[in-house]
Motif scaffolding. Structure first.
Motif, PDB file in Angstrom:
ATOM      1  N   UNK A   8      -8.801  -1.175  29.752  1.00 59.19           N
ATOM      2  CA  UNK A   8      -9.376  -0.130  29.218  1.00 59.19           C
ATOM      3  C   UNK A   8     -10.091  -0.401  27.973  1.00 59.19           C
ATOM      4  N   UNK A   9      -9.921  -1.640  27.601  1.00 61.80           N
ATOM      5  CA  UNK A   9     -10.606  -2.167  26.210  1.00 61.80           C
ATOM      6  C   UNK A   9     -12.331  -2.305  26.365  1.00 61.80           C
ATOM      7  N   UNK A  10     -12.878  -2.360  25.299  1.00 62.96           N
ATOM      8  CA  UNK A  10     -14.397  -2.551  25.408  1.00 62.96           C
ATOM      9  C   UNK A  10     -15.103  -2.300  24.104  1.00 62.96           C
ATOM     10  N   UNK A  11     -16.440  -2.360  24.164  1.00 63.14           N
ATOM     11  CA  UNK A  11     -17.097  -2.189  22.845  1.00 63.14           C
ATOM     12  C   UNK A  11     -17.846  -0.728  22.752  1.00 63.14           C
ATOM     13  N   UNK A  12     -17.384  -0.197  21.770  1.00 56.53           N
ATOM     14  CA  UNK A  12     -17.858   1.227  21.356  1.00 56.53           C
ATOM     15  C   UNK A  12     -18.453   1.402  20.159  1.00 56.53           C
ATOM     16  N   UNK A  13     -19.011   2.236  19.884  1.00 57.50           N
ATOM     17  CA  UNK A  13     -19.848   2.748  18.333  1.00 57.50           C
ATOM     18  C   UNK A  13     -18.501   3.203  17.746  1.00 57.50           C
ATOM     19  N   UNK A  14     -18.564   3.203  16.346  1.00 53.63           N
ATOM     20  CA  UNK A  14     -17.790   4.171  15.395  1.00 53.63           C
ATOM     21  C   UNK A  14     -17.897   5.482  15.815  1.00 53.63           C
ATOM     22  N   UNK A  15     -16.805   6.128  15.903  1.00 49.69           N
ATOM     23  CA  UNK A  15     -16.726   7.512  16.049  1.00 49.69           C
ATOM     24  C   UNK A  15     -16.266   7.683  17.738  1.00 49.69           C
ATOM     25  N   UNK A  16     -16.433   6.689  18.522  1.00 48.32           N
ATOM     26  CA  UNK A  16     -16.191   7.020  20.097  1.00 48.32           C
ATOM     27  C   UNK A  16     -14.751   7.022  20.446  1.00 48.32           C
ATOM     28  N   UNK A  17     -14.577   6.890  21.638  1.00 47.87           N
ATOM     29  CA  UNK A  17     -13.124   6.848  22.028  1.00 47.87           C
ATOM     30  C   UNK A  17     -12.954   5.773  23.142  1.00 47.87           C
ATOM     31  N   UNK A  18     -11.747   5.622  23.333  1.00 49.16           N
ATOM     32  CA  UNK A  18     -11.208   4.777  24.280  1.00 49.16           C
ATOM     33  C   UNK A  18      -9.940   4.930  24.930  1.00 49.16           C
ATOM     34  N   UNK A  19      -9.811   4.848  26.123  1.00 54.63           N
ATOM     35  CA  UNK A  19      -8.208   5.005  26.590  1.00 54.63           C
ATOM     36  C   UNK A  19      -7.911   3.623  27.297  1.00 54.63           C
ATOM     37  N   UNK A  20      -6.921   3.266  26.509  1.00 59.88           N
ATOM     38  CA  UNK A  20      -6.155   1.794  26.962  1.00 59.88           C
ATOM     39  C   UNK A  20      -5.150   2.185  28.085  1.00 59.88           C
ATOM     40  N   UNK A  21      -4.793   1.474  28.747  1.00 53.81           N
ATOM     41  CA  UNK A  21      -3.711   1.517  29.896  1.00 53.81           C
ATOM     42  C   UNK A  21      -2.887   0.345  29.858  1.00 53.81           C
ATOM     43  N   UNK A  22      -1.442   0.606  30.011  1.00 53.75           N
ATOM     44  CA  UNK A  22      -0.620  -0.301  30.398  1.00 53.75           C
ATOM     45  C   UNK A  22       0.106  -0.119  31.683  1.00 53.75           C
ATOM     46  N   UNK A  69      -5.236   9.771  15.388  1.00 54.40           N
ATOM     47  CA  UNK A  69      -6.497   9.473  16.026  1.00 54.40           C
ATOM     48  C   UNK A  69      -6.207   8.732  17.305  1.00 54.40           C
ATOM     49  N   UNK A  70      -4.785   8.312  17.460  1.00 56.71           N
ATOM     50  CA  UNK A  70      -4.159   7.780  18.545  1.00 56.71           C
ATOM     51  C   UNK A  70      -3.018   8.604  19.239  1.00 56.71           C
ATOM     52  N   UNK A  71      -3.095   8.566  20.422  1.00 57.21           N
ATOM     53  CA  UNK A  71      -1.936   9.079  21.170  1.00 57.21           C
ATOM     54  C   UNK A  71      -1.572   8.589  22.531  1.00 57.21           C
ATOM     55  N   UNK A  72      -0.277   8.245  22.271  1.00 55.86           N
ATOM     56  CA  UNK A  72       0.534   7.522  23.277  1.00 55.86           C
ATOM     57  C   UNK A  72       1.060   8.335  24.171  1.00 55.86           C
ATOM     58  N   UNK A  83      -2.595   4.667  26.056  1.00 53.74           N
ATOM     59  CA  UNK A  83      -3.123   4.922  24.579  1.00 53.74           C
ATOM     60  C   UNK A  83      -4.392   5.259  24.375  1.00 53.74           C
ATOM     61  N   UNK A  84      -4.648   6.632  24.067  1.00 58.64           N
ATOM     62  CA  UNK A  84      -5.964   7.281  23.776  1.00 58.64           C
ATOM     63  C   UNK A  84      -6.269   7.000  22.294  1.00 58.64           C
ATOM     64  N   UNK A  85      -7.538   6.618  22.133  1.00 57.15           N
ATOM     65  CA  UNK A  85      -7.974   6.153  20.748  1.00 57.15           C
ATOM     66  C   UNK A  85      -9.343   6.944  20.466  1.00 57.15           C
ATOM     67  N   UNK A  86      -9.073   7.867  19.442  1.00 58.45           N
ATOM     68  CA  UNK A  86     -10.208   8.544  19.062  1.00 58.45           C
ATOM     69  C   UNK A  86     -10.980   8.434  17.669  1.00 58.45           C
ATOM     70  N   UNK A  87     -12.363   8.737  17.557  1.00 58.42           N
ATOM     71  CA  UNK A  87     -12.657   8.577  16.428  1.00 58.42           C
ATOM     72  C   UNK A  87     -12.547   7.071  15.795  1.00 58.42           C
TER      73      UNK A  87
END
Length: 133
Positions: A8-22, A69-72, A83-87
């Motif tokens: 789920x990783x990647x390249x994003x601009x500031x303010x963006x969101x990603x959802x990482x998975x394990x 900003x982070x939610x597990x 792991x939801x990562x916002x902002x």
């Protein structure tokens, strides 16, 4: 012993969101571990504890730098942890790892907000998060 694989990783601009998975694979389930943690490591820096969760009741703890900003959470399918990562901010750029441990002492440290990398015995290979404009 289970195997942990992050995605789920990647390249994003500031303010963006990603959802990482394990994802946990192998002859074990999350209930074989007491605590699941997320850590990150930027180049030249020590591995930093980000968040952890109890597999018994989903109680969680977050580092001050990521709180709100982070939610597990437990993911879907059931053998994943997310792991939801916002902002996102540039300082969030790092290699993100999930980890698991079977020890009650690790769970206690997790819930007390005193957990560290050395507390966890099982690790994934990491997924890269890059935040830049």
């Amino acid at each position: 012993q289970g195997r942990l694989v992050e995605s789920g990783g990647g390249s994003v601009q500031p303010g963006g969101s990603l959802k990482l998975s394990c994802a946990l694979s192998g002859p074990t389930g999350w209930n074989d571990y007491y605590a699941i943690g997320w850590f990150r490591q930027a180049p030249g820096k020590e591995r930093e504890a980000v968040a952890c969760i109890s597999t018994a009741d989903d109680s969680s703890h977050y580092a001050d730098s990521v709180k709100d900003r982070f939610t597990i959470t437990r993911g879907h399918p059931a053998n994943t942890m997310s792991l939801q990562i916002d902002n996102l901010i540039p300082e969030d750029s790092a290699l993100y790892y999930c980890a698991a441990d079977r020890g009650l002492a690790t769970l206690a440290r997790c819930l007390a907000g005193a957990f560290a990398a050395q507390d966890f015995g099982s690790w994934g290979q990491g997924t890269q998060v890059t935040v830049s404009s």
